[in-house]
Design a protein around this motif. Structure first.
Motif, PDB file in Angstrom:
ATOM      1  N   LYS A 185       0.827  -1.204   0.000  1.00 13.43           N
ATOM      2  CA  LYS A 185       0.000   0.000   0.000  1.00 13.43           C
ATOM      3  C   LYS A 185       0.864   1.257   0.000  1.00 13.43           C
ATOM      4  N   LEU A 186       1.924   1.267   0.807  1.00 11.86           N
ATOM      5  CA  LEU A 186       2.819   2.412   0.843  1.00 11.86           C
ATOM      6  C   LEU A 186       3.578   2.563  -0.473  1.00 11.86           C
ATOM      7  N   GLU A 187       3.952   1.434  -1.083  1.00  7.92           N
ATOM      8  CA  GLU A 187       4.652   1.507  -2.361  1.00  7.92           C
ATOM      9  C   GLU A 187       3.776   2.146  -3.428  1.00  7.92           C
ATOM     10  N   ARG A 188       2.490   1.841  -3.401  1.00  6.53           N
ATOM     11  CA  ARG A 188       1.602   2.467  -4.380  1.00  6.53           C
ATOM     12  C   ARG A 188       1.492   3.969  -4.121  1.00  6.53           C
ATOM     13  N   ALA A 189       1.519   4.345  -2.835  1.00  2.70           N
ATOM     14  CA  ALA A 189       1.414   5.769  -2.501  1.00  2.70           C
ATOM     15  C   ALA A 189       2.668   6.540  -2.898  1.00  2.70           C
ATOM     16  N   THR A 190       3.828   5.884  -2.854  1.00  2.00           N
ATOM     17  CA  THR A 190       5.104   6.563  -3.159  1.00  2.00           C
ATOM     18  C   THR A 190       5.547   6.338  -4.598  1.00  2.00           C
ATOM     19  N   GLY A 191       4.802   5.538  -5.343  1.00  2.00           N
ATOM     20  CA  GLY A 191       5.135   5.318  -6.747  1.00  2.00           C
ATOM     21  C   GLY A 191       6.092   4.183  -7.005  1.00  2.00           C
ATOM     22  N   GLY A 192       6.446   3.418  -5.990  1.00  2.00           N
ATOM     23  CA  GLY A 192       7.356   2.288  -6.191  1.00  2.00           C
ATOM     24  C   GLY A 192       7.927   1.805  -4.874  1.00  2.00           C
ATOM     25  N   PRO A 193       8.692   0.717  -4.905  1.00  2.00           N
ATOM     26  CA  PRO A 193       9.257   0.183  -3.659  1.00  2.00           C
ATOM     27  C   PRO A 193      10.268   1.136  -3.040  1.00  2.00           C
ATOM     28  N   VAL A 194      10.262   1.180  -1.716  1.00  2.00           N
ATOM     29  CA  VAL A 194      11.202   2.020  -0.959  1.00  2.00           C
ATOM     30  C   VAL A 194      12.011   1.103  -0.049  1.00  2.00           C
ATOM     31  N   PRO A 195      13.338   1.026  -0.201  1.00  2.00           N
ATOM     32  CA  PRO A 195      14.142   0.161   0.673  1.00  2.00           C
ATOM     33  C   PRO A 195      14.017   0.584   2.135  1.00  2.00           C
ATOM     34  N   ASP A 196      14.127  -0.380   3.041  1.00  2.00           N
ATOM     35  CA  ASP A 196      14.039  -0.073   4.466  1.00  2.00           C
ATOM     36  C   ASP A 196      15.149   0.878   4.913  1.00  2.00           C
ATOM     37  N   THR A 197      16.273   0.879   4.184  1.00  2.00           N
ATOM     38  CA  THR A 197      17.372   1.783   4.555  1.00  2.00           C
ATOM     39  C   THR A 197      16.992   3.248   4.375  1.00  2.00           C
ATOM     40  N   PHE A 198      15.955   3.508   3.544  1.00  2.00           N
ATOM     41  CA  PHE A 198      15.499   4.874   3.334  1.00  2.00           C
ATOM     42  C   PHE A 198      14.375   5.248   4.305  1.00  2.00           C
ATOM     43  N   ARG A 199      13.957   4.321   5.137  1.00  2.00           N
ATOM     44  CA  ARG A 199      12.892   4.590   6.085  1.00  2.00           C
ATOM     45  C   ARG A 199      13.490   4.845   7.461  1.00  2.00           C
ATOM     46  N   SER A 200      12.788   5.656   8.228  1.00  2.00           N
ATOM     47  CA  SER A 200      13.237   5.879   9.606  1.00  2.00           C
ATOM     48  C   SER A 200      13.043   4.624  10.444  1.00  2.00           C
ATOM     49  N   VAL A 201      11.991   3.858  10.121  1.00  2.00           N
ATOM     50  CA  VAL A 201      11.698   2.612  10.834  1.00  2.00           C
ATOM     51  C   VAL A 201      11.244   1.591   9.799  1.00  2.00           C
ATOM     52  N   PRO A 202      11.753   0.347   9.824  1.00  2.00           N
ATOM     53  CA  PRO A 202      11.265  -0.678   8.879  1.00  2.00           C
ATOM     54  C   PRO A 202       9.758  -0.879   9.013  1.00  2.00           C
ATOM     55  N   ILE A 203       9.127  -1.229   7.895  1.00  2.00           N
ATOM     56  CA  ILE A 203       7.671  -1.346   7.875  1.00  2.00           C
ATOM     57  C   ILE A 203       7.178  -2.385   8.874  1.00  2.00           C
ATOM     58  N   GLU A 204       7.912  -3.502   9.037  1.00  2.00           N
ATOM     59  CA  GLU A 204       7.474  -4.526   9.981  1.00  2.00           C
ATOM     60  C   GLU A 204       7.448  -3.975  11.406  1.00  2.00           C
ATOM     61  N   ASP A 205       8.459  -3.154  11.746  1.00  2.00           N
ATOM     62  CA  ASP A 205       8.485  -2.563  13.081  1.00  2.00           C
ATOM     63  C   ASP A 205       7.334  -1.587  13.266  1.00  2.00           C
ATOM     64  N   ARG A 206       6.975  -0.853  12.214  1.00  2.00           N
ATOM     65  CA  ARG A 206       5.859   0.080  12.310  1.00  2.00           C
ATOM     66  C   ARG A 206       4.561  -0.651  12.629  1.00  2.00           C
ATOM     67  N   VAL A 207       4.381  -1.846  12.025  1.00  2.00           N
ATOM     68  CA  VAL A 207       3.175  -2.634  12.295  1.00  2.00           C
ATOM     69  C   VAL A 207       3.098  -2.987  13.772  1.00  2.00           C
ATOM     70  N   PHE A 208       4.180  -3.504  14.309  1.00  2.00           N
ATOM     71  CA  PHE A 208       4.165  -3.942  15.691  1.00  2.00           C
ATOM     72  C   PHE A 208       4.125  -2.756  16.660  1.00  2.00           C
ATOM     73  N   TYR A 209       4.794  -1.638  16.327  1.00  2.00           N
ATOM     74  CA  TYR A 209       4.691  -0.446  17.153  1.00  2.00           C
ATOM     75  C   TYR A 209       3.237   0.024  17.218  1.00  2.00           C
ATOM     76  N   HIS A 210       2.601   0.049  16.060  1.00  2.00           N
ATOM     77  CA  HIS A 210       1.202   0.481  15.994  1.00  2.00           C
ATOM     78  C   HIS A 210       0.320  -0.433  16.850  1.00  2.00           C
ATOM     79  N   TYR A 211       0.549  -1.723  16.769  1.00  2.00           N
ATOM     80  CA  TYR A 211      -0.246  -2.676  17.547  1.00  2.00           C
ATOM     81  C   TYR A 211      -0.026  -2.465  19.042  1.00  2.00           C
ATOM     82  N   ARG A 212       1.218  -2.391  19.455  1.00  2.00           N
ATOM     83  CA  ARG A 212       1.504  -2.265  20.882  1.00  2.00           C
ATOM     84  C   ARG A 212       1.008  -0.920  21.430  1.00  2.00           C
ATOM     85  N   ASP A 213       1.165   0.147  20.642  1.00  2.00           N
ATOM     86  CA  ASP A 213       0.722   1.460  21.085  1.00  2.00           C
ATOM     87  C   ASP A 213      -0.784   1.478  21.334  1.00  2.00           C
TER      88      ASP A 213
END
Length: 348
Positions: free
Chosen positions: A305-333
């Protein structure tokens, strides 16, 4: 399963199964789509029926997911006006499913091509049943006594024989010149069953086998066989039926395009209700549970979903937090917020 001619129907010309079939859908909608894709053809497609069979989602969640899946191009409710040769007419709502995502233009062309289709085989609400005769002879177990007892052939019981067999055994009472034996009745029963399957009644069979008999009948079984074969009624044919009009229907409220505007399978009123669906603690808890349940799969869908919003794949090295961590942070929060009586946050 729905009645014959109703229920899930494949739109045809689909791509083979693949992992990204429903990657464009939200996690819950993707799970429901996979569930529907594996249902048999002819399965009932109402949201209440699907919710009763799905292990995790209730009626409201199923209704919302069906609307989103329809908007995405996988489902369409189409009303077809059926005209039968005997002059009867009816409206039938068909549910067409496509694993491959289709555009609104594709579905519009599909609906136009339904016009004039021959639906003789599947326009009826049910299928006729043919009563089958059950064999009455049951093997008798050997007696345990040293001296064997004579075996007695069991008499056929009324509940264990079919209408065809009973019609043949009644010939003796109808005309004494036709005393069929038990062997005759059993060998002729398949022919009599064909008579019944073609619309004849037991009285028709009796009349055909007793009218115009000679003064004496030397071989009742042979005469009955010849008459059953030579006087066999014609095979019944279903009246032909075809589609004479096709209109789109809303997947949520069942209104059609004669009264409302249908866009991507949903009417305008239902689309507004879907967009204005309130976010409650209960619904957010369900969403959080879904994310926790799907785990890595959820992260995959959200990443797409994020790749479609940004126009293509974004490597985790370009993200402040990897997408998998964002999922779990969101859940725990949100788990902690709900535990402390605070409203949960939406996934952004």
């Amino acid at each position: 399963m729905a009645k014959t001619g109703y229920g899930k129907r494949p739109a045809g010309d689909e791509d083979p199964h693949a992992d990204p079939d429903f990657a464009h859908l939200l996690p819950r909608d993707a799970e429901v789509a996979v569930f529907i894709d594996h249902l048999d053809t002819g399965h009932a497609m109402g949201h209440k029926v699907l919710a009763a069979e799905h292990p995790r989602y209730g009626q409201q969640a199923m209704r919302t997911s069906l609307s989103r899946i329809t908007e995405a191009g996988h489902l369409r409710w189409i009303k077809e006006h059926i005209t039968v040769e005997d002059g009867t007419m009816r409206w039938v709502t068909r549910t067409y499913w496509s694993r491959t995502r289709r555009s609104r233009e594709w579905w519009a062309q599909f609906a136009r091509e339904r016009h004039g289709k021959d639906v003789t085989r599947d326009h009826q609400p049910g299928l006729a049943r043919i009563e089958e005769m059950v064999a009455a002879a049951v093997p008798v177990p050997a007696a345990p006594e040293p001296e064997p007892r004579p075996k007695i052939q069991p008499e056929p019981r009324p509940e264990s024989v079919g209408a065809a067999y009973r019609a043949l055994t009644a010939l003796r009472a109808a005309d004494a010149r036709m005393p069929l034996t038990e062997g005759d009745c059993r060998s002729l029963a398949p022919l009599a069953e064909q008579w019944l399957s073609r619309g004849a009644t037991p009285n028709d069979i009796t009349r055909a086998l007793t009218e115009g008999l000679p003064p004496t009948v030397s071989n009742p079984g042979g005469l009955a066989r010849r008459r059953l074969e030579s006087k066999m009624p014609p095979q019944k044919t279903e009246p032909r039926a075809k589609v004479t009009r096709v209109i789109m229907a809303c997947a949520t409220c069942d209104q059609d395009e004669r009264t409302v505007k249908i866009d991507r399978g949903i009417c305008e009123n239902c689309r507004e209700e879907l967009a204005d669906e309130p976010l409650t603690d209960e619904s957010m808890v369900r969403e959080i549970e879904e994310i926790a349940h799907l785990g890595v799969t959820s992260a995959y869908f959200l990443k797409k979903k994020l790749e479609r919003a940004t126009g293509g794949p974004v490597p985790d090295t370009f993200r402040s937090v990897p997408i998998e961590d964002r999922v779990f942070y969101h859940y725990r929060d949100n788990r902690d917020r709900i535990a402390n009586g605070l409203p949960p946050r939406r996934w952004n």
